[in-house]
Design a protein around this motif. Structure first.
Motif, PDB file in Angstrom:
ATOM      1  N   THR A  41       0.830  -1.207   0.000  1.00  0.00           N
ATOM      2  CA  THR A  41       0.000   0.000   0.000  1.00  0.00           C
ATOM      3  C   THR A  41       0.865   1.258   0.000  1.00  0.00           C
ATOM      4  N   GLU A  42       1.997   1.203   0.703  1.00  0.00           N
ATOM      5  CA  GLU A  42       2.910   2.348   0.686  1.00  0.00           C
ATOM      6  C   GLU A  42       3.501   2.550  -0.711  1.00  0.00           C
ATOM      7  N   THR A  43       3.860   1.453  -1.374  1.00  0.00           N
ATOM      8  CA  THR A  43       4.374   1.530  -2.740  1.00  0.00           C
ATOM      9  C   THR A  43       3.330   2.148  -3.656  1.00  0.00           C
ATOM     10  N   LEU A  44       2.091   1.719  -3.493  1.00  0.00           N
ATOM     11  CA  LEU A  44       1.004   2.259  -4.295  1.00  0.00           C
ATOM     12  C   LEU A  44       0.854   3.759  -4.076  1.00  0.00           C
ATOM     13  N   MET A  45       0.805   4.182  -2.835  1.00  0.00           N
ATOM     14  CA  MET A  45       0.637   5.611  -2.552  1.00  0.00           C
ATOM     15  C   MET A  45       1.818   6.425  -3.067  1.00  0.00           C
ATOM     16  N   GLN A  46       3.015   5.895  -2.932  1.00  0.00           N
ATOM     17  CA  GLN A  46       4.197   6.597  -3.435  1.00  0.00           C
ATOM     18  C   GLN A  46       4.132   6.727  -4.955  1.00  0.00           C
ATOM     19  N   THR A  47       3.738   5.660  -5.633  1.00  0.00           N
ATOM     20  CA  THR A  47       3.641   5.687  -7.091  1.00  0.00           C
ATOM     21  C   THR A  47       2.594   6.687  -7.548  1.00  0.00           C
ATOM     22  N   LEU A  48       1.434   6.668  -6.905  1.00  0.00           N
ATOM     23  CA  LEU A  48       0.381   7.629  -7.265  1.00  0.00           C
ATOM     24  C   LEU A  48       0.842   9.056  -6.997  1.00  0.00           C
ATOM     25  N   GLU A  50       3.921  10.181  -7.069  1.00  0.00           N
ATOM     26  CA  GLU A  50       4.904  10.533  -8.096  1.00  0.00           C
ATOM     27  C   GLU A  50       4.234  10.899  -9.417  1.00  0.00           C
ATOM     28  N   GLN A  51       3.053  10.337  -9.664  1.00  0.00           N
ATOM     29  CA  GLN A  51       2.318  10.638 -10.891  1.00  0.00           C
ATOM     30  C   GLN A  51       1.456  11.893 -10.760  1.00  0.00           C
ATOM     31  N   GLY A  52       1.521  12.539  -9.598  1.00  0.00           N
ATOM     32  CA  GLY A  52       0.773  13.776  -9.421  1.00  0.00           C
ATOM     33  C   GLY A  52      -0.590  13.607  -8.788  1.00  0.00           C
ATOM     34  N   PHE A  53      -0.919  12.429  -8.337  1.00  0.00           N
ATOM     35  CA  PHE A  53      -2.206  12.196  -7.681  1.00  0.00           C
ATOM     36  C   PHE A  53      -2.058  12.488  -6.205  1.00  0.00           C
ATOM     37  N   PRO A  54      -2.934  13.188  -5.547  1.00  0.00           N
ATOM     38  CA  PRO A  54      -4.218  13.696  -6.004  1.00  0.00           C
ATOM     39  C   PRO A  54      -4.199  15.149  -6.412  1.00  0.00           C
ATOM     40  N   SER A  55      -3.017  15.783  -6.470  1.00  0.00           N
ATOM     41  CA  SER A  55      -2.979  17.210  -6.769  1.00  0.00           C
ATOM     42  C   SER A  55      -3.371  17.537  -8.205  1.00  0.00           C
ATOM     43  N   SER A  56      -3.244  16.602  -9.111  1.00  0.00           N
ATOM     44  CA  SER A  56      -3.706  16.839 -10.474  1.00  0.00           C
ATOM     45  C   SER A  56      -4.634  15.696 -10.876  1.00  0.00           C
ATOM     46  N   PRO A  57      -5.615  15.996 -11.704  1.00  0.00           N
ATOM     47  CA  PRO A  57      -6.560  14.943 -12.069  1.00  0.00           C
ATOM     48  C   PRO A  57      -5.911  13.863 -12.937  1.00  0.00           C
ATOM     49  N   ILE A  58      -6.142  12.612 -12.563  1.00  0.00           N
ATOM     50  CA  ILE A  58      -5.681  11.465 -13.342  1.00  0.00           C
ATOM     51  C   ILE A  58      -6.917  10.681 -13.720  1.00  0.00           C
ATOM     52  N   ALA A  59      -6.972  10.214 -14.931  1.00  0.00           N
ATOM     53  CA  ALA A  59      -8.124   9.430 -15.370  1.00  0.00           C
ATOM     54  C   ALA A  59      -8.279   8.212 -14.465  1.00  0.00           C
ATOM     55  N   PRO A  60      -9.520   7.892 -14.065  1.00  0.00           N
ATOM     56  CA  PRO A  60      -9.737   6.734 -13.182  1.00  0.00           C
ATOM     57  C   PRO A  60      -9.127   5.441 -13.705  1.00  0.00           C
ATOM     58  N   LYS A  61      -9.137   5.242 -15.012  1.00  0.00           N
ATOM     59  CA  LYS A  61      -8.561   4.019 -15.576  1.00  0.00           C
ATOM     60  C   LYS A  61      -7.063   3.955 -15.291  1.00  0.00           C
ATOM     61  N   ARG A  62      -6.384   5.087 -15.384  1.00  0.00           N
ATOM     62  CA  ARG A  62      -4.941   5.112 -15.130  1.00  0.00           C
ATOM     63  C   ARG A  62      -4.641   4.851 -13.654  1.00  0.00           C
ATOM     64  N   VAL A  63      -5.462   5.396 -12.757  1.00  0.00           N
ATOM     65  CA  VAL A  63      -5.285   5.133 -11.331  1.00  0.00           C
ATOM     66  C   VAL A  63      -5.456   3.645 -11.068  1.00  0.00           C
ATOM     67  N   GLN A  65      -5.073   1.145 -13.188  1.00  0.00           N
ATOM     68  CA  GLN A  65      -3.946   0.411 -13.763  1.00  0.00           C
ATOM     69  C   GLN A  65      -2.719   0.513 -12.867  1.00  0.00           C
ATOM     70  N   THR A  66      -2.491   1.674 -12.285  1.00  0.00           N
ATOM     71  CA  THR A  66      -1.368   1.856 -11.369  1.00  0.00           C
ATOM     72  C   THR A  66      -1.545   0.985 -10.136  1.00  0.00           C
ATOM     73  N   MET A  67      -2.756   0.955  -9.602  1.00  0.00           N
ATOM     74  CA  MET A  67      -3.031   0.153  -8.422  1.00  0.00           C
ATOM     75  C   MET A  67      -2.792  -1.336  -8.709  1.00  0.00           C
ATOM     76  N   VAL A  68      -3.284  -1.787  -9.831  1.00  0.00           N
ATOM     77  CA  VAL A  68      -3.127  -3.199 -10.188  1.00  0.00           C
ATOM     78  C   VAL A  68      -1.656  -3.528 -10.375  1.00  0.00           C
ATOM     79  N   SER A  69      -0.903  -2.665 -11.045  1.00  0.00           N
ATOM     80  CA  SER A  69       0.506  -2.959 -11.293  1.00  0.00           C
ATOM     81  C   SER A  69       1.302  -2.980  -9.985  1.00  0.00           C
ATOM     82  N   CYS A  70       0.926  -2.146  -9.022  1.00  0.00           N
ATOM     83  CA  CYS A  70       1.638  -2.128  -7.733  1.00  0.00           C
ATOM     84  C   CYS A  70       1.281  -3.325  -6.875  1.00  0.00           C
TER      85      CYS A  70
END
Length: 75
Positions: A41-48, A50-63, A65-70
Motif C-alpha cells: 500500500t505504501e508503494t502504491l501511494m508513493q507511485t500515485l 509521483e504521478q501527481g495524484f491527487p494534486s492533479s486529475p488522473i483518469a480513473p482508468k490510469r489510477v 492500472q497503477t493500483m493493479v501494477s503495484c
C-alpha cells in the motif's frame, strides 16, 4: 478483491458489512492485511504521488492500472 478493499476504505464500514456481491470479507481483509504488512500500500501511494495524484486529475482508468501494477505481485 480490490473492489472490496476500496469499498471498505471509501465507506468506512466494518469488514463484515461488505456487500454480498464482493468476495467474503475475511478473504478481502486477509489480502488487505498482507498488502499492508508487505508495504504494497505504501508503494502504491508513493507511485500515485509521483504521478501527481491527487494534486492533479488522473483518469480513473490510469489510477486503477497503477493500483493493479503495484499490487499484482501480492495477489
Amino acid at each position: 478483491m480490490l473492489d472490496g478493499i476500496l469499498y471498505q476504505l471509501k465507506n468506512g464500514c466494518n469488514w463484515e458489512d461488505l456487500p454480498k456481491d464482493l468476495p467474503p470479507y475475511s478473504t478481502v481483509y486477509w489480502h488487505y492485511k498482507q498488502w499492508r504488512t508487505s508495504g504494497a500500500t505504501e508503494t502504491l501511494m508513493q507511485t500515485l504521488h509521483e504521478q501527481g495524484f491527487p494534486s492533479s486529475p488522473i483518469a480513473p482508468k490510469r489510477v486503477f492500472q497503477t493500483m493493479v501494477s503495484c499490487l499484482k505481485c501480492w495477489l
